[in-house]
Design an enzyme around this catalytic site. Structure first.
Site, PDB file in Angstrom:
ATOM      1  N   GLU A   1     -30.749  30.252   5.635  1.00 25.78           N
ATOM      2  CA  GLU A   1     -30.640  28.831   5.186  1.00 25.78           C
ATOM      3  C   GLU A   1     -30.046  28.586   3.874  1.00 25.78           C
ATOM      4  O   GLU A   1     -28.855  27.776   3.788  1.00 25.78           O
ATOM      5  CB  GLU A   1     -32.151  28.321   5.220  1.00 25.78           C
TER       6      GLU A   1
ATOM      7  N   SER B   1     -37.132  18.885  11.186  1.00 24.93           N
ATOM      8  CA  SER B   1     -36.100  17.989  11.386  1.00 24.93           C
ATOM      9  C   SER B   1     -35.525  17.997  12.702  1.00 24.93           C
ATOM     10  O   SER B   1     -35.871  19.291  13.363  1.00 24.93           O
ATOM     11  CB  SER B   1     -34.973  18.407  10.314  1.00 24.93           C
TER      12      SER B   1
ATOM     13  N   GLU C   1     -38.474  23.860  -8.152  1.00 21.20           N
ATOM     14  CA  GLU C   1     -39.293  24.868  -8.833  1.00 21.20           C
ATOM     15  C   GLU C   1     -39.757  26.016  -8.349  1.00 21.20           C
ATOM     16  O   GLU C   1     -39.577  27.053  -9.256  1.00 21.20           O
ATOM     17  CB  GLU C   1     -40.650  23.628  -8.976  1.00 21.20           C
TER      18      GLU C   1
ATOM     19  N   GLN D   1     -36.723  23.611  13.340  1.00 19.47           N
ATOM     20  CA  GLN D   1     -37.301  24.717  12.698  1.00 19.47           C
ATOM     21  C   GLN D   1     -38.917  24.210  12.308  1.00 19.47           C
ATOM     22  O   GLN D   1     -38.810  23.217  11.441  1.00 19.47           O
ATOM     23  CB  GLN D   1     -36.982  25.271  11.371  1.00 19.47           C
TER      24      GLN D   1
HETATM   25  C1  LIG Z   1     -35.232  16.178   4.322  1.00 18.93           C
HETATM   26  C2  LIG Z   1     -36.295  17.380   4.414  1.00 18.93           C
HETATM   27  C3  LIG Z   1     -36.043  18.254   5.658  1.00 18.93           C
HETATM   28  C4  LIG Z   1     -36.994  19.092   5.936  1.00 18.93           C
HETATM   29  N1  LIG Z   1     -36.767  19.735   7.071  1.00 18.93           N
HETATM   30  C5  LIG Z   1     -37.828  20.790   7.370  1.00 18.93           C
HETATM   31  C6  LIG Z   1     -37.748  21.357   8.732  1.00 18.93           C
HETATM   32  O1  LIG Z   1     -36.667  21.128   9.533  1.00 18.93           O
HETATM   33  N2  LIG Z   1     -38.674  22.353   9.019  1.00 18.93           N
HETATM   34  C7  LIG Z   1     -39.599  22.689   8.188  1.00 18.93           C
HETATM   35  O2  LIG Z   1     -40.409  23.321   8.595  1.00 18.93           O
HETATM   36  N3  LIG Z   1     -39.579  22.298   6.723  1.00 18.93           N
HETATM   37  C8  LIG Z   1     -38.756  21.277   6.509  1.00 18.93           C
HETATM   38  N4  LIG Z   1     -38.848  20.458   5.407  1.00 18.93           N
HETATM   39  C9  LIG Z   1     -39.890  20.794   4.437  1.00 18.93           C
HETATM   40  C10 LIG Z   1     -39.665  21.471   3.210  1.00 18.93           C
HETATM   41  O3  LIG Z   1     -39.442  23.049   3.295  1.00 18.93           O
HETATM   42  C11 LIG Z   1     -41.037  21.275   2.271  1.00 18.93           C
HETATM   43  O4  LIG Z   1     -41.059  20.016   1.878  1.00 18.93           O
HETATM   44  C12 LIG Z   1     -40.688  22.110   1.027  1.00 18.93           C
HETATM   45  O5  LIG Z   1     -40.997  23.593   1.539  1.00 18.93           O
HETATM   46  C13 LIG Z   1     -41.816  21.839  -0.098  1.00 18.93           C
HETATM   47  O6  LIG Z   1     -43.234  21.980   0.534  1.00 18.93           O
HETATM   48  P1  LIG Z   1     -44.317  20.719   0.476  1.00 18.93           P
HETATM   49  O7  LIG Z   1     -43.340  19.454   0.810  1.00 18.93           O
HETATM   50  O8  LIG Z   1     -45.386  20.825   1.273  1.00 18.93           O
HETATM   51  O9  LIG Z   1     -44.492  20.653  -0.991  1.00 18.93           O
HETATM   52  P2  LIG Z   1     -45.509  21.469  -2.110  1.00 18.93           P
HETATM   53  O10 LIG Z   1     -45.381  23.091  -1.688  1.00 18.93           O
HETATM   54  O11 LIG Z   1     -47.100  21.099  -1.724  1.00 18.93           O
HETATM   55  O12 LIG Z   1     -45.030  21.272  -3.346  1.00 18.93           O
HETATM   56  C14 LIG Z   1     -45.489  20.117  -4.179  1.00 18.93           C
HETATM   57  C15 LIG Z   1     -44.771  20.276  -5.669  1.00 18.93           C
HETATM   58  O13 LIG Z   1     -45.469  21.295  -6.080  1.00 18.93           O
HETATM   59  C16 LIG Z   1     -44.544  22.238  -6.690  1.00 18.93           C
HETATM   60  N5  LIG Z   1     -44.788  23.610  -6.398  1.00 18.93           N
HETATM   61  C17 LIG Z   1     -45.404  24.065  -5.427  1.00 18.93           C
HETATM   62  N6  LIG Z   1     -45.594  25.647  -5.725  1.00 18.93           N
HETATM   63  C18 LIG Z   1     -45.121  25.672  -6.834  1.00 18.93           C
HETATM   64  C19 LIG Z   1     -45.093  26.864  -7.745  1.00 18.93           C
HETATM   65  N7  LIG Z   1     -45.565  28.229  -7.243  1.00 18.93           N
HETATM   66  N8  LIG Z   1     -44.481  26.933  -8.978  1.00 18.93           N
HETATM   67  C20 LIG Z   1     -44.165  25.762  -9.412  1.00 18.93           C
HETATM   68  N9  LIG Z   1     -44.114  24.366  -8.683  1.00 18.93           N
HETATM   69  C21 LIG Z   1     -44.629  24.532  -7.621  1.00 18.93           C
HETATM   70  C22 LIG Z   1     -43.303  21.998  -5.972  1.00 18.93           C
HETATM   71  O14 LIG Z   1     -42.100  22.154  -6.552  1.00 18.93           O
HETATM   72  C23 LIG Z   1     -43.275  20.480  -5.431  1.00 18.93           C
HETATM   73  O15 LIG Z   1     -42.663  19.854  -6.701  1.00 18.93           O
HETATM   74  C24 LIG Z   1     -37.887  19.541   4.948  1.00 18.93           C
HETATM   75  C25 LIG Z   1     -38.002  18.706   3.795  1.00 18.93           C
HETATM   76  C26 LIG Z   1     -37.271  17.841   3.492  1.00 18.93           C
HETATM   77  C27 LIG Z   1     -37.457  16.942   2.388  1.00 18.93           C
END
Ligand SMILES: Cc1cc2nc3c(=O)[nH]c(=O)nc-3n(C[C@H](O)[C@H](O)[C@H](O)COP(=O)(O)OP(=O)(O)OC[C@H]3O[C@@H](n4cnc5c(N)ncnc54)[C@H](O)[C@@H]3O)c2cc1C
Length: 378
Positions: free
Chosen positions: A241, A158, A361, A123
């Site tokens: 999911e 992933s 969050e 994905q």
């Molecule tokens: C093990 C693992 C597997 C994954 N696999 C996939 C995959 O297969 N495909 C895929 O597409 N993605 C995948 N992801 C990605 C995952 O969906 C994202 O990491 C997640 O959506 C958070 O996005 P970001 O890392 O960009 O953090 P950000 O969105 O930048 O967030 C950073 C911080 O800000 C906080 N924050 C952001 N917006 C808000 C808000 N509106 N209110 C309060 N707090 C907020 C968040 O909670 C976090 O603490 C995976 C992640 C992990 C850890």
């Protein structure tokens, strides 16, 4: 939800129990490649006996299992120590999305190889600048004869190195913003224009990847839903999911907690009030999670689709799974430290639980607004 099992549900449970007794899953090896191969072989064995995708309709290779049967299925697999299927992303998210929004040709071509683990799916939604705020994604798909060429960068994808197909969201209207103008594609991963680069996690594994797309081709018949209306399709994927994964994950929590309890007994600390206090607290939270996932099943039974309460189960799961892993490490002390310690692996892997599949969050925002109907913050 009615917890009393009907005669048919009891028969279903006994049939599965009998099958698992004759076909014990064994223990998955450590290490991502070895573990993946083991889980793929396990999925294939279960598929051959008709035990994969049981909640899918019969016409698409499932068993049309009802929510109670789905709960039984997860509990029994948990009891047997079975690993997760290698193609969980496709079984829980991709397949149900195609069943809801796909064309007859897509269903015919794609669904069976998901169940048999012949074709693994990944994905690619998240991007370096678009995680929680997924609708701000910038990967673009430009019109070419017969399809689109996709350019951009995805991240945290992933299984990108193992996958044959990828659920991918890209912007087809260059002038659009937010969730408008996005299209949902199924991208063939076997192309020179796609380069996955592994990212090493705290566990030492590289479960996920950066994904560079440099003019990757997707044909018109690989669009899911309508061009420019991909957001609706993506929501189906995300809802499935949260609901689907929490159901299996709560069984993993129970299994880890039972193991922690065994460690308490082995270490002779059953009369330590501080240890018992934590154990009792974790037990209550694990039971709360189990009931919450069952409530999610009731939503599906009532409305035919997983609802936003799946977000609540997902965030509860992340918290309790991390707490159980921490408890186990505290119990074992220095004995838990070591490259091949399964407890240390569980502890390190659990840190990602409050990020993957939606951060805690952000899920709290969804629960506040869509489950509790509190006023919107933005
Ligand atoms: C093990 C693992 C597997 C994954 N696999 C996939 C995959 O297969 N495909 C895929 O597409 N993605 C995948 N992801 C990605 C995952 O969906 C994202 O990491 C997640 O959506 C958070 O996005 P970001 O890392 O960009 O953090 P950000 O969105 O930048 O967030 C950073 C911080 O800000 C906080 N924050 C952001 N917006 C808000 C808000 N509106 N209110 C309060 N707090 C907020 C968040 O909670 C976090 O603490 C995976 C992640 C992990 C850890």
């Amino acid at each position: 939800m009615d917890f009393t099992m009907t005669a048919a549900e009891l028969r279903f449970r006994d049939e599965l129990r009998g099958w698992l007794a004759v076909n014990p899953p064994g223990v998955a090896p450590m290490g991502d490649e070895a573990s993946f191969d083991f889980r793929r072989a396990w999925q294939r064995r279960m598929y051959e006996s008709g035990w994969v995708g049981i909640h899918w309709p019969r016409e698409y290779g499932g068993r049309g299992a009802n929510p109670v049967e789905l709960a039984i299925f997860n509990e029994e697999l948990g009891r047997s120590g079975a690993p997760r299927f290698a193609n969980t992303i496709a079984i829980e998210m991709g397949g149900p999305t195609i069943i809801t929004h796909g064309t007859p040709a897509q269903k015919e071509r794609l669904l069976e190889p998901i169940l048999s683990a012949e074709e693994i799916w990944c994905q690619a939604f998240s991007e370096p600048g678009a995680g929680s705020d997924l609708a701000s994604l910038r990967t673009r798909a430009d019109r070419v004869p017969g399809g689109f060429r996709v350019t951009g960068q995805k991240v945290w994808t992933s299984l990108a190195r193992q996958a044959s197909w990828c659920m991918m969201l890209a912007r087809t209207d260059p002038d659009s913003q937010g969730h408008r103008g996005l299209t949902y594609f199924l991208m063939d991963m076997q192309q020179d224009e796609i380069e996955p680069r592994p990212i090493v996690q705290a566990t030492g594994e590289s479960e996920f990847n950066e994904l560079f797309l440099d003019g990757a081709y997707v044909s018109d018949d690989q669009v899911v839903g309508e061009v420019g209306k991909g957001w609706r399709v993506a929501i189906t994927t995300l809802m499935n999911e949260r609901a689907g994964l929490a159901l299996a994950a709560q069984v993993d929590v129970r299994r880890a907690l039972d193991e922690a309890k065994r460690q308490v007994v082995l270490s002779g600390r059953m009369d330590d009030p501080l240890v018992l206090d934590r154990l009792a607290d974790l037990h209550v939270r694990a039971e709360g999670l189990r009931l919450q996932t069952y409530r999610g099943l009731s939503d599906i039974e009532r409305t035919g689709a997983p609802g936003p309460s799946g977000s609540l189960a997902k965030l509860q799961w992340a918290a309790v799974n991390q707490a159980v892993a921490e408890f186990t490490i505290d119990l074992l002390g220095p004995a838990a430290v070591g490259a091949d310690s399964p407890e240390m692996y569980r502890y390190l892997r659990s840190r990602a639980n409050s990020i993957e599949g939606g951060t805690t969050e952000v899920l709290k925002d969804i629960v506040a607004e869509r489950v509790l109907s509190l006023p919107r913050s933005r």
